[in-house]
Design a protein around this motif. Structure first.
Motif, PDB file in Angstrom:
ATOM      1  N   PRO A  38       1.023  -1.185   0.060  1.00  0.00           N
ATOM      2  CA  PRO A  38      -0.038   0.124  -0.132  1.00  0.00           C
ATOM      3  C   PRO A  38       0.924   1.183   0.153  1.00  0.00           C
ATOM      4  CG  PRO A  38      -0.918  -1.368   1.406  1.00  0.00           C
ATOM      5  CD  PRO A  38       0.380  -2.159   0.912  1.00  0.00           C
ATOM      6  N   LEU A  39       2.054   1.095   0.815  1.00  0.00           N
ATOM      7  CA  LEU A  39       2.793   2.445   0.866  1.00  0.00           C
ATOM      8  C   LEU A  39       3.511   2.816  -0.651  1.00  0.00           C
ATOM      9  CD1 LEU A  39       4.174   4.642   2.316  1.00  0.00           C
ATOM     10  CD2 LEU A  39       5.936   3.090   2.868  1.00  0.00           C
ATOM     11  N   ILE A  40       4.024   1.551  -1.357  1.00  0.00           N
ATOM     12  CA  ILE A  40       4.394   1.874  -2.800  1.00  0.00           C
ATOM     13  C   ILE A  40       3.360   2.549  -3.475  1.00  0.00           C
ATOM     14  CG2 ILE A  40       5.299   0.688  -4.829  1.00  0.00           C
ATOM     15  CD1 ILE A  40       7.520   1.075  -2.696  1.00  0.00           C
ATOM     16  N   ARG A  41       2.213   2.014  -3.491  1.00  0.00           N
ATOM     17  CA  ARG A  41       1.013   2.407  -4.355  1.00  0.00           C
ATOM     18  C   ARG A  41       0.758   3.915  -4.066  1.00  0.00           C
ATOM     19  NH1 ARG A  41      -1.399  -2.540  -3.027  1.00  0.00           N
ATOM     20  NH2 ARG A  41      -3.051  -1.498  -1.747  1.00  0.00           N
ATOM     21  N   GLN A  42       0.881   4.225  -2.812  1.00  0.00           N
ATOM     22  CA  GLN A  42       0.493   5.577  -2.432  1.00  0.00           C
ATOM     23  C   GLN A  42       1.587   6.514  -3.048  1.00  0.00           C
ATOM     24  OE1 GLN A  42       1.091   6.520   1.776  1.00  0.00           O
ATOM     25  NE2 GLN A  42      -0.832   7.879   1.491  1.00  0.00           N
ATOM     26  N   ARG A  43       2.978   6.178  -3.064  1.00  0.00           N
ATOM     27  CA  ARG A  43       3.987   6.981  -3.335  1.00  0.00           C
ATOM     28  C   ARG A  43       4.085   7.095  -4.878  1.00  0.00           C
ATOM     29  NH1 ARG A  43       9.126   4.417  -0.687  1.00  0.00           N
ATOM     30  NH2 ARG A  43      10.211   5.909  -1.736  1.00  0.00           N
ATOM     31  N   LEU A  44       3.423   6.079  -5.617  1.00  0.00           N
ATOM     32  CA  LEU A  44       3.428   6.181  -7.042  1.00  0.00           C
ATOM     33  C   LEU A  44       2.252   7.109  -7.421  1.00  0.00           C
ATOM     34  CD1 LEU A  44       3.826   2.244  -7.933  1.00  0.00           C
ATOM     35  CD2 LEU A  44       5.411   4.051  -8.592  1.00  0.00           C
ATOM     36  N   ALA A  45       1.105   6.969  -6.455  1.00  0.00           N
ATOM     37  CA  ALA A  45       0.131   7.976  -6.938  1.00  0.00           C
ATOM     38  C   ALA A  45       0.546   9.409  -6.509  1.00  0.00           C
ATOM     39  CB  ALA A  45      -1.004   7.384  -5.975  1.00  0.00           C
ATOM     40  N   LYS A  46       1.165   9.505  -5.728  1.00  0.00           N
ATOM     41  CA  LYS A  46       1.793  10.894  -5.206  1.00  0.00           C
ATOM     42  C   LYS A  46       2.570  11.303  -6.370  1.00  0.00           C
ATOM     43  CE  LYS A  46       4.051  13.639  -1.786  1.00  0.00           C
ATOM     44  NZ  LYS A  46       4.678  13.314  -0.466  1.00  0.00           N
ATOM     45  N   ALA A  47       3.347  10.477  -7.133  1.00  0.00           N
ATOM     46  CA  ALA A  47       4.246  10.958  -8.148  1.00  0.00           C
ATOM     47  C   ALA A  47       3.305  11.181  -9.351  1.00  0.00           C
ATOM     48  CB  ALA A  47       5.194   9.758  -8.281  1.00  0.00           C
ATOM     49  N   HIS A  48       2.540  10.558  -9.553  1.00  0.00           N
ATOM     50  CA  HIS A  48       1.782  10.877 -10.608  1.00  0.00           C
ATOM     51  C   HIS A  48       0.973  12.158 -10.496  1.00  0.00           C
ATOM     52  CE1 HIS A  48      -1.569  10.498 -13.753  1.00  0.00           C
ATOM     53  NE2 HIS A  48      -2.540  10.867 -12.822  1.00  0.00           N
ATOM     54  N   VAL A  49       0.394  12.608  -9.168  1.00  0.00           N
ATOM     55  CA  VAL A  49      -0.143  13.689  -8.744  1.00  0.00           C
ATOM     56  C   VAL A  49       0.726  14.855  -9.113  1.00  0.00           C
ATOM     57  CG1 VAL A  49      -1.348  15.129  -7.133  1.00  0.00           C
ATOM     58  CG2 VAL A  49      -2.022  12.631  -7.565  1.00  0.00           C
ATOM     59  N   GLY A  50       2.048  14.691  -8.614  1.00  0.00           N
ATOM     60  CA  GLY A  50       2.747  15.697  -8.521  1.00  0.00           C
ATOM     61  C   GLY A  50       3.560  15.969 -10.003  1.00  0.00           C
ATOM     62  N   LEU A  51       3.341  15.060 -10.933  1.00  0.00           N
ATOM     63  CA  LEU A  51       3.845  15.419 -12.247  1.00  0.00           C
ATOM     64  C   LEU A  51       2.661  15.811 -12.974  1.00  0.00           C
ATOM     65  CD1 LEU A  51       5.839  14.864 -14.538  1.00  0.00           C
ATOM     66  CD2 LEU A  51       4.745  12.719 -14.881  1.00  0.00           C
ATOM     67  N   THR A  52       1.443  15.869 -12.705  1.00  0.00           N
ATOM     68  CA  THR A  52       0.427  16.459 -13.364  1.00  0.00           C
ATOM     69  C   THR A  52       0.237  18.166 -12.723  1.00  0.00           C
ATOM     70  OG1 THR A  52      -1.093  14.432 -13.172  1.00  0.00           O
ATOM     71  CG2 THR A  52      -2.157  16.595 -13.408  1.00  0.00           C
ATOM     72  N   VAL A  53       0.536  18.123 -11.674  1.00  0.00           N
ATOM     73  CA  VAL A  53       0.620  19.526 -11.064  1.00  0.00           C
ATOM     74  C   VAL A  53       1.995  20.315 -11.836  1.00  0.00           C
ATOM     75  CG1 VAL A  53       1.315  20.867  -9.055  1.00  0.00           C
ATOM     76  CG2 VAL A  53      -0.438  19.099  -8.782  1.00  0.00           C
ATOM     77  N   MET A  54       2.989  19.619 -11.938  1.00  0.00           N
ATOM     78  CA  MET A  54       4.095  20.293 -12.577  1.00  0.00           C
ATOM     79  C   MET A  54       3.934  20.740 -14.011  1.00  0.00           C
ATOM     80  SD  MET A  54       7.987  18.430 -13.177  1.00  0.00           S
ATOM     81  CE  MET A  54       7.457  17.605 -11.710  1.00  0.00           C
ATOM     82  N   ARG A  55       3.083  19.900 -14.715  1.00  0.00           N
ATOM     83  CA  ARG A  55       2.699  20.300 -16.138  1.00  0.00           C
ATOM     84  C   ARG A  55       1.798  21.417 -16.039  1.00  0.00           C
ATOM     85  NH1 ARG A  55      -1.175  19.334 -20.053  1.00  0.00           N
ATOM     86  NH2 ARG A  55      -0.094  19.147 -22.479  1.00  0.00           N
ATOM     87  N   ALA A  56       0.603  21.396 -14.988  1.00  0.00           N
ATOM     88  CA  ALA A  56      -0.106  22.678 -15.202  1.00  0.00           C
ATOM     89  C   ALA A  56       0.671  24.032 -14.870  1.00  0.00           C
ATOM     90  CB  ALA A  56      -1.026  22.495 -14.175  1.00  0.00           C
ATOM     91  N   SER A  57       1.610  23.890 -13.950  1.00  0.00           N
ATOM     92  CA  SER A  57       2.489  24.860 -13.562  1.00  0.00           C
ATOM     93  C   SER A  57       3.555  25.390 -14.556  1.00  0.00           C
ATOM     94  CB  SER A  57       3.508  24.706 -12.358  1.00  0.00           C
ATOM     95  OG  SER A  57       4.158  25.953 -12.229  1.00  0.00           O
ATOM     96  N   ALA A  58       3.971  24.407 -15.497  1.00  0.00           N
ATOM     97  CA  ALA A  58       4.558  24.782 -16.804  1.00  0.00           C
ATOM     98  C   ALA A  58       3.929  25.729 -17.677  1.00  0.00           C
ATOM     99  CB  ALA A  58       5.371  23.509 -17.268  1.00  0.00           C
ATOM    100  N   LEU A  59       2.723  24.904 -17.983  1.00  0.00           N
ATOM    101  CA  LEU A  59       2.015  25.763 -19.010  1.00  0.00           C
ATOM    102  C   LEU A  59       1.388  27.029 -18.646  1.00  0.00           C
ATOM    103  CD1 LEU A  59      -0.507  22.715 -20.023  1.00  0.00           C
ATOM    104  CD2 LEU A  59       1.257  23.721 -21.371  1.00  0.00           C
ATOM    105  N   ARG A  60       1.214  27.299 -17.366  1.00  0.00           N
ATOM    106  CA  ARG A  60       0.828  28.659 -16.767  1.00  0.00           C
ATOM    107  C   ARG A  60       2.185  29.454 -16.957  1.00  0.00           C
ATOM    108  NH1 ARG A  60      -1.430  26.902 -12.511  1.00  0.00           N
ATOM    109  NH2 ARG A  60       0.427  26.863 -11.057  1.00  0.00           N
ATOM    110  N   MET A  61       3.246  29.057 -16.463  1.00  0.00           N
ATOM    111  CA  MET A  61       4.484  29.596 -16.759  1.00  0.00           C
ATOM    112  C   MET A  61       4.788  30.290 -18.390  1.00  0.00           C
ATOM    113  SD  MET A  61       8.407  28.418 -15.571  1.00  0.00           S
ATOM    114  CE  MET A  61       8.523  26.871 -16.709  1.00  0.00           C
ATOM    115  N   LEU A  62       4.641  29.249 -19.260  1.00  0.00           N
ATOM    116  CA  LEU A  62       4.904  29.408 -20.733  1.00  0.00           C
ATOM    117  C   LEU A  62       4.037  30.461 -21.125  1.00  0.00           C
ATOM    118  CD1 LEU A  62       5.836  25.821 -21.899  1.00  0.00           C
ATOM    119  CD2 LEU A  62       7.191  27.761 -21.552  1.00  0.00           C
ATOM    120  N   ALA A  63       2.764  30.724 -20.339  1.00  0.00           N
ATOM    121  CA  ALA A  63       1.682  31.606 -21.007  1.00  0.00           C
ATOM    122  C   ALA A  63       2.207  33.047 -20.886  1.00  0.00           C
ATOM    123  CB  ALA A  63       0.445  31.670 -20.223  1.00  0.00           C
TER     124      ALA A  63
END
Length: 393
Positions: A278-303
């Motif tokens: 369960p801990l590994i799955r939680q950390r993988l999910a957290k990594a996925h969420v973090g990457l999604t946030v990163m992309r949204a931040s980059a698109l906002r930055m590029l605007a």
């Protein structure tokens, strides 16, 4: 990922994807998935030339200088599809993303005609002469010197952590052109040929077994008097412009490489049973969420319409992705378990283990985490400067 783009962009996306697949399934098939910067250099130079011939090497540049005048959306699409196709990491990226845009912004017409065609065509590879043994994150403390003599700049000093120096044709060097100055004043931004007797390169072997970084020594090295970008004393201003270009559309391509790493990690966790934790799955999910946030931040930055005036998102971006990547590297080691700690030969580790080892440097280069927090505090939030050196006494 394409859902964020207008329908008219999908034709361009398909065009790029088709071209990349044709090339990486055909003449450049051995380069698919090659992510380090030190293998197959002749083949990668040929790849850079193929990109240049198709005008994909620097698509955001003006057409007059070998680009496509591509919009931000088209540049993002190309970066995404490039990473999605697992095309090799660019050995020409310093010229494409840093030297070229700086010359376009601050260079003379003569400099543009001399240097931009070689970068756009893939003929010339560049490296960056910024960091020194006593001036890593503190760029204003550089001690490399230059003075004019008989129409030539004479350069003496040392640079360190210079990526790809051993394969580069040119380097842009921040040096002190006025010996009586300190800090950000009195600096010059010089364009220097690497193939000359006054330049010595010593590769630095990394934990991964590779030697991407180098020490570079200048012992009466020379470059023409006109190979200065801006005026003597304006080196700091030009150097800051170069650093601003680091937060360009390449960040989206970088994230697609991160996505490839995360996908590989998820597949491995499922295959070796680590995903049952369960801990590994939680950390993988957290990594996925973090990457999604990163992309949204980059698109906002590029605007942002003015890359030379960074937004708050631009100031925080490097700190965010470096810490995310470091956490992903730690997760990669936990998912692999003991096999990730053993290589086939001397330092011949798995790709995920090498990613973990490289991630340890990513919170240091291009400004340590501490420096990044100071930048956020001082430039974005307007807080007082941190006490430095004698000020602490």
């Amino acid at each position: 990922m394409s859902r964020n783009f207008a329908p008219e962009h999908e034709g361009f996306r398909q065009q790029v994807a088709t071209w990349l697949d044709d090339q990486l399934s055909g003449p450049f098939a051995p380069l698919r998935g090659l992510n380090n910067h030190v293998d197959a250099i002749p083949e990668r130079r040929a790849w850079e030339a193929a990109l240049g011939k198709a005008r994909y090497g620097c698509i955001g540049w003006p057409e007059a200088w070998g680009g496509r005048d591509a919009s931000i959306a088209e540049q993002v699409i190309f970066a995404e599809e490039y990473a999605r196709a697992k095309a090799p990491s660019r050995i020409g990226h310093i010229g494409i993303e840093l030297a070229g845009p700086t010359i376009l912004l601050h260079g003379t017409e003569k400099q543009k005609k001399q240097f931009l065609p070689g970068i756009a065509s893939g003929a010339d590879i560049w490296c960056q002469g910024y960091s020194e043994p006593n001036a890593g994150s503190d760029l204003s403390n550089v001690r490399t010197t230059a003075w004019l003599k008989n129409g030539r700049w004479i350069i003496n000093g040392q640079k360190v952590w210079t990526s790809m120096a051993q394969f580069s044709d040119w380097v842009f060097v921040i040096c002190r052109a006025d010996s009586g100055t300190r800090g950000a004043s009195g600096l010059a931004y010089l364009l220097v040929p690497m193939d000359q007797p006054g330049v010595t390169i010593r590769p630095i072997r990394q934990m991964t077994g590779e030697a991407e970084f180098n020490e570079v020594f200048f012992d009466n090295a020379e470059t023409a008097a006109e190979n200065i970008v801006g005026q003597p004393g304006e080196g700091w201003k030009v150097a800051m412009a170069t650093l601003a270009f680091e937060r360009g559309v390449s960040t989206l391509g970088q994230q697609m490489h991160f996505r490839n790493d995360l996908d590989e990690l998820v597949a491995l966790a499922k295959a070796n049973g680590a995903a049952r934790s369960p801990l590994i799955r939680q950390r993988l999910a957290k990594a996925h969420v973090g990457l999604t946030v990163m992309r949204a931040s980059a698109l906002r930055m590029l605007a942002n319409k003015d890359p030379q005036t960074p937004t708050s998102g631009a100031y925080t971006y490097k700190l965010y992705w470096a810490n995310w990547r470091r956490s992903l590297g730690e997760l990669a080691m936990d998912v692999q378990g003991l096999p990730g700690q053993v290589g086939e030969g001397e330092a011949d580790f798995s790709a995920l283990t090498k990613m973990h080892l490289m991630s340890r440097a990513e919170t240091i280069y291009a400004g340590t985490n501490q420096i990044q927090r100071n930048i956020i505090a001082e430039r974005s939030l307007g807080l007082p400067r941190e006490a430095r050196g004698a000020e602490r006494g």
